[in-house]
Design an enzyme around this catalytic site. Structure first.
Site, PDB file in Angstrom:
ATOM      1  N   LYS A 262       0.839  -1.194   0.000  1.00 20.73           N
ATOM      2  CA  LYS A 262       0.000   0.000   0.000  1.00 20.73           C
ATOM      3  C   LYS A 262       0.878   1.249   0.000  1.00 20.73           C
ATOM      4  O   LYS A 262       2.013   1.204   0.466  1.00 20.73           O
ATOM      5  CB  LYS A 262      -0.867   0.008   1.262  1.00 20.73           C
ATOM      6  N   ASP A 273      -7.864  -2.894  10.398  1.00 19.76           N
ATOM      7  CA  ASP A 273      -8.324  -3.944   9.492  1.00 19.76           C
ATOM      8  C   ASP A 273      -8.792  -5.206  10.236  1.00 19.76           C
ATOM      9  O   ASP A 273      -9.127  -6.206   9.610  1.00 19.76           O
ATOM     10  CB  ASP A 273      -7.218  -4.285   8.483  1.00 19.76           C
ATOM     11  N   GLU A 334      -6.345  -9.476   0.626  1.00 24.53           N
ATOM     12  CA  GLU A 334      -6.061 -10.581   1.551  1.00 24.53           C
ATOM     13  C   GLU A 334      -7.248 -10.930   2.436  1.00 24.53           C
ATOM     14  O   GLU A 334      -7.347 -12.046   2.925  1.00 24.53           O
ATOM     15  CB  GLU A 334      -4.849 -10.223   2.432  1.00 24.53           C
ATOM     16  N   ARG A 336     -10.423 -11.398   1.765  1.00 26.77           N
ATOM     17  CA  ARG A 336     -11.250 -12.483   1.208  1.00 26.77           C
ATOM     18  C   ARG A 336     -10.524 -13.831   1.316  1.00 26.77           C
ATOM     19  O   ARG A 336     -11.155 -14.872   1.373  1.00 26.77           O
ATOM     20  CB  ARG A 336     -11.608 -12.130  -0.245  1.00 26.77           C
TER      21      ARG A 336
HETATM   22  N1  BES Z   1      -8.273  -3.658   4.221  1.00 25.97           N
HETATM   23  C1  BES Z   1      -8.361  -3.291   2.856  1.00 25.97           C
HETATM   24  C2  BES Z   1      -9.650  -2.543   2.544  1.00 25.97           C
HETATM   25  C3  BES Z   1      -9.697  -1.106   2.951  1.00 25.97           C
HETATM   26  C4  BES Z   1      -8.934  -0.156   2.294  1.00 25.97           C
HETATM   27  C5  BES Z   1     -10.555  -0.707   3.945  1.00 25.97           C
HETATM   28  C6  BES Z   1      -9.032   1.173   2.666  1.00 25.97           C
HETATM   29  C7  BES Z   1     -10.661   0.627   4.295  1.00 25.97           C
HETATM   30  C8  BES Z   1      -9.889   1.563   3.656  1.00 25.97           C
HETATM   31  C9  BES Z   1      -8.339  -4.533   1.976  1.00 25.97           C
HETATM   32  O1  BES Z   1      -7.552  -5.567   2.439  1.00 25.97           O
HETATM   33  C10 BES Z   1      -7.760  -4.105   0.670  1.00 25.97           C
HETATM   34  O2  BES Z   1      -6.614  -3.733   0.645  1.00 25.97           O
HETATM   35  N2  BES Z   1      -8.550  -4.150  -0.383  1.00 25.97           N
HETATM   36  C11 BES Z   1      -8.126  -3.731  -1.651  1.00 25.97           C
HETATM   37  C12 BES Z   1      -8.671  -4.678  -2.678  1.00 25.97           C
HETATM   38  C13 BES Z   1      -8.093  -4.484  -4.050  1.00 25.97           C
HETATM   39  C14 BES Z   1      -6.639  -4.878  -4.065  1.00 25.97           C
HETATM   40  C15 BES Z   1      -8.882  -5.304  -5.039  1.00 25.97           C
HETATM   41  C16 BES Z   1      -8.661  -2.317  -1.879  1.00 25.97           C
HETATM   42  O3  BES Z   1      -9.784  -2.025  -1.480  1.00 25.97           O
HETATM   43  O4  BES Z   1      -7.913  -1.508  -2.414  1.00 25.97           O
HETATM   44 ZN    ZN Z   2      -7.324  -5.676   4.436  1.00 21.25          ZN
HETATM   45 MN    MN Z   3      -5.521  -5.376   1.810  1.00 23.36          MN
END
Ligand code: BES
Ligand code: ZN
Ligand code: MN
Length: 502
Positions: A262, A273, A334, A336
């Site tokens: 990220k 998370d 991750e 899912r």
């Molecule tokens: N924990 C994150 C989702 C998230 C991101 C929640 C920002 C709240 C704020 C999750 O694990 C994630 O990183 N999801 C990705 C999925 C993508 C790679 C398809 C996302 O939402 O960017």
């Molecule tokens: Zn996450």
């Molecule tokens: Mn993630």
């Protein structure tokens, strides 16, 4: 925060000994008489006060009153949301004072929203102290709920206390930094809940998880120095023959994104998370208080998502507990991956419903913002019940679609399914991925990425969706289904839960 219930009219409130007396004023409050009513009439006449929801007027040593402070606060029409806005405004104003005890004076119609009022007081007075003990000095330690008839309000009061304890626990664990909330810390917290009657807890480590074949959960955890934990909670309030509701909470104690790292700014918020996991812990805390005649199972796959030499790489293929192979196209998807193995594990309980709760996608925040959680469901009645529970507890969600066409993008040339599709409808495609593992029971998924915490100056966990999960569960109890009395906007009561003979 300590909560008490008292019979209290406006007249009695004038002689209530308290650091701060908060009187909720709605449009219908004009029928009141006495000292407080006179002060209200004058304040309204002067233009300094109106009953608009959230309007506050504070007196220091109000003449003729025993209380050291008086706060008149408007609650508009007196609807649940108005009461919440009013209580939040009053407690926020008092937080700047030295008041340690607060008495909230509610009229009969406002007392209908007792659970909402109590939760608003708890939420507004909450101070995080786990790694900031200096914040302790500001705390409001006691809130008295003054209502026209305390006996009548008792069942709602029991729900209020349980929900407050549950939300507080969820907020607490959500807020703790990742080095103070490791997978093992969460497991210890779950074991702590098992000291309550009717609750038991089992914690699995890597060896057992591998033996179960949870290949995707183990794969997410494999680069972390913190060992994974699979937490299993049981609340047994009914005969063993009664099928349980299973709650599954995403427990990523820190999400760096892994090799699909990220960006730096705001990454600290990925300590949140595990708010899905925290909401499961919080709901069990509330169940321990209310002891409804239900069986509930809680499942928490807990680990960190880290980069490193052992980390999962884009293109890797892993085998889930269900036997389906998964191509990892993005290691940041991750949640899912840990959930799918927990959802497969849930099958063994022959559940009447499985609800997973997860801070799953940034896309859900884009779709719904921070007000409503995303609700996905394969069962109409489960969806309807969760929507209703959300409206009732003011912990809102919104139904999202599960059309099969949304799964197109998850096709893979190298595995049964890929873990991501393209950017469009990202919250929906995540749900479509999960749905593949939920064929054996009615299933709902709450994407709480937007609702589980706040950013900015008020950064912190909200404890959501504990209120709606609790309202949903309490509505499942034998007497609750027979109850016809409850209106859509009233929180669940202990009467509904079969706790009283009423
Ligand atoms: N924990 C994150 C989702 C998230 C991101 C929640 C920002 C709240 C704020 C999750 O694990 C994630 O990183 N999801 C990705 C999925 C993508 C790679 C398809 C996302 O939402 O960017
Ligand atoms: Zn996450
Ligand atoms: Mn993630």
């Amino acid at each position: 925060m300590n909560l008490e219930l008292q019979t209290l009219s406006w007249a009695q409130a004038a002689s209530a000994k308290t650091d701060a007396l908060v009187v909720l004023v709605s449009k219908s409050s004009q029928v009141q008489t006495g000292l407080i009513a006179n002060m209200l009439a004058q304040a309204e006449k002067s233009g300094d006060f109106s009953s608009a929801a959230g309007q506050c007027l504070l007196w220091w040593k109000p003449p003729g009153l025993k209380a050291l402070r008086l706060v008149l606060v408007g609650v508009g029409e007196g609807r649940a949301a108005d009461v919440r806005a009013g209580v939040t405004a009053a407690i926020t104003a008092l937080k700047k004072s030295k008041a340690a005890s607060v008495t909230l004076c509610l009229s009969a119609d406002q007392a209908e929203h007792l659970v909402v009022a109590a939760q608003a007081a708890a939420d507004a007075s909450y101070v995080y102290t786990a790694t900031k003990p200096s914040a302790k000095a500001q705390t409001i330690v006691k809130v008295v709920l003054g209502v026209p008839n305390a006996t009548q309000a008792k069942p709602d009061f029991a729900v209020a206390q349980a929900q407050m304890a549950g939300v507080a626990l969820a907020r607490e664990w959500g807020n703790r930094p990742a080095n103070h909330a490791t997978p093992d810390h969460l497991a210890q917290a779950a074991k702590g809940l098992a000291k309550h009657a009717r609750i038991s807890c089992q914690v699995l480590g890597l060896k057992e998880v591998e033996r179960l074949g949870m290949g995707t959960f183990a794969a997410v955890a494999q680069a972390s120095a913190q060992p994974l934990r699979f937490i299993i909670l049981h609340y047994k309030g009914a005969a063993a023959t009664q099928a349980p509701v299973v709650l599954v909470g995403k427990g990523i104690t820190f999400d760096t994104g892994g090799i699909s790292l990220k960006p730096g700014p705001g990454m600290d918020e990925m300590k949140f998370d595990m708010c899905g996991a925290a909401s499961v812990l919080g709901t069990f805390e509330a169940l321990a208080h209310l002891k409804p005649a239900l069986n509930v199972v809680g499942l928490i796959p807990a680990c960190e998502n880290m980069p490193g030499g052992k980390a999962l790489k884009p293109g890797d293929v892993v085998t889930s507990m269900s036997g389906q192979t998964i191509e990892i196209l993005n290691t940041d998807a991750e949640g899912r991956l840990v959930l799918c193995d927990a959802l497969t594990y849930a099958k063994r309980f022959k559940p009447r419903a499985v609800i997973d709760i997860a801070t799953l996608t940034g896309a859900c925040v884009i779709a719904l913002g921070h007000l409503r959680s995303g609700l996905y469901a394969t069962d109409e009645s489960l969806a309807a019940q969760l929507l209703a529970a959300g409206e009732q507890s003011l912990d809102l969600c919104w139904r999202m679609p599960l059309d099969d066409e949304y799964a197109e993008g998850l096709k893979s040339n190298f595995a049964d399914v890929a873990n991501v599709a393209d950017r469009s409808a990202g919250s929906v495609t995540a749900a479509k991925f999960l749905q593949r593992f939920t064929k054996d029971y009615p299933w709902a998924h709450l994407d709480i990425a937007g609702s589980a915490w706040k950013s900015g100056a008020a950064k912190g966990a909200t404890g959501r969706p504990v209120p709606s999960l609790l309202a949903y569960l309490m509505a499942q109890t034998p007497t609750a289904t027979k109850s016809t009395k409850r209106s859509a906007n009233r929180p669940p009561s202990a009467v509904d839960a079969g706790l009283t003979s009423a």
